[in-house]
Design a protein around this motif. Structure first.
Motif, PDB file in Angstrom:
ATOM      1  N   GLY A  36       0.828  -1.194   0.000  1.00  0.00           N
ATOM      2  CA  GLY A  36       0.000   0.000   0.000  1.00  0.00           C
ATOM      3  C   GLY A  36       0.868   1.253   0.000  1.00  0.00           C
ATOM      4  N   GLY A  37       0.240   2.384  -0.168  1.00  0.00           N
ATOM      5  CA  GLY A  37       0.967   3.640  -0.154  1.00  0.00           C
ATOM      6  C   GLY A  37       1.589   3.969  -1.500  1.00  0.00           C
ATOM      7  N   THR A  38       2.245   5.137  -1.545  1.00  0.00           N
ATOM      8  CA  THR A  38       2.824   5.604  -2.803  1.00  0.00           C
ATOM      9  C   THR A  38       4.317   5.915  -2.691  1.00  0.00           C
ATOM     10  N   ALA A  39       4.924   5.657  -1.554  1.00  0.00           N
ATOM     11  CA  ALA A  39       6.346   5.973  -1.365  1.00  0.00           C
ATOM     12  C   ALA A  39       7.247   4.979  -2.096  1.00  0.00           C
ATOM     13  N   ILE A  40       6.707   3.815  -2.426  1.00  0.00           N
ATOM     14  CA  ILE A  40       7.439   2.787  -3.157  1.00  0.00           C
ATOM     15  C   ILE A  40       6.601   2.411  -4.366  1.00  0.00           C
ATOM     16  N   ARG A  41       7.227   2.314  -5.537  1.00  0.00           N
ATOM     17  CA  ARG A  41       6.519   1.940  -6.764  1.00  0.00           C
ATOM     18  C   ARG A  41       7.117   0.640  -7.272  1.00  0.00           C
ATOM     19  N   TRP A  42       6.272  -0.334  -7.529  1.00  0.00           N
ATOM     20  CA  TRP A  42       6.698  -1.675  -7.933  1.00  0.00           C
ATOM     21  C   TRP A  42       6.606  -1.846  -9.435  1.00  0.00           C
ATOM     22  N   ILE A  43       7.600  -2.526 -10.005  1.00  0.00           N
ATOM     23  CA  ILE A  43       7.681  -2.775 -11.440  1.00  0.00           C
ATOM     24  C   ILE A  43       7.735  -4.285 -11.673  1.00  0.00           C
ATOM     25  N   ASP A  44       6.843  -4.768 -12.534  1.00  0.00           N
ATOM     26  CA  ASP A  44       6.790  -6.185 -12.892  1.00  0.00           C
ATOM     27  C   ASP A  44       7.665  -6.402 -14.119  1.00  0.00           C
ATOM     28  N   ILE A  45       8.587  -7.368 -14.039  1.00  0.00           N
ATOM     29  CA  ILE A  45       9.426  -7.659 -15.203  1.00  0.00           C
ATOM     30  C   ILE A  45       9.081  -9.007 -15.831  1.00  0.00           C
ATOM     31  N   GLY A  46       8.011  -9.636 -15.364  1.00  0.00           N
ATOM     32  CA  GLY A  46       7.559 -10.895 -15.943  1.00  0.00           C
ATOM     33  C   GLY A  46       8.045 -12.108 -15.188  1.00  0.00           C
ATOM     34  N   ASP A  47       7.401 -13.219 -15.423  1.00  0.00           N
ATOM     35  CA  ASP A  47       7.765 -14.497 -14.809  1.00  0.00           C
ATOM     36  C   ASP A  47       7.832 -14.428 -13.291  1.00  0.00           C
TER      37      ASP A  47
END
Length: 126
Positions: A36-47
């Motif tokens: 939750g929150g916006t201080a960390i942004r997650w990136i999906d690289i697949g698999d």
């Protein structure tokens, strides 16, 4: 004992700028923050692989091309064509603009930098 990579965390100057580079330039997908929150942004690289970026002081971060993220593209030629069409600057390992690095085993790769100076390799590893 065996392990599986869960994620990597990168410190960046500007979250929005970094996420724009990762999603619009490289073409990765931002995913919901599992905490939750916006201080960390997650990136999906697949698999099932992912990493996150968070804002902070990167003044002491030392970055060289030899220290990089390596991503394998399912369609390397399409990535190169898109980068050329949109003016994305990339090079081979030596730094020759627009050149593609080819290893002795035949794997092709290019390198580009994000706004923080981090290097990303994109390759066609089979």
């Amino acid at each position: 004992m065996t392990y599986r990579l869960d994620h990597i965390a990168l410190l960046v100057r500007d979250l929005d700028e970094s996420v724009r580079f990762l999603t619009e330039t490289i073409g990765l997908t931002e995913m919901p923050n599992p905490m939750g929150g916006t201080a960390i942004r997650w990136i999906d690289i697949g698999d099932g692989r992912r990493f996150h970026v968070q804002a902070g002081d990167i003044a002491r971060v030392h970055v060289e091309k030899q220290t990089h993220f390596a991503l394998t593209a399912h369609d390397f030629d399409a990535v190169i064509a898109r980068f050329r069409d949109t003016g994305v600057v990339f090079s081979d390992m030596k730094g020759t603009p627009g050149a593609i690095n080819t290893r002795p085993d035949g794997m092709r790769a290019i390198f580009l930098q994000d706004p923080n100076g981090y290097w990303f390799e994109i390759n066609d590893q089979k």
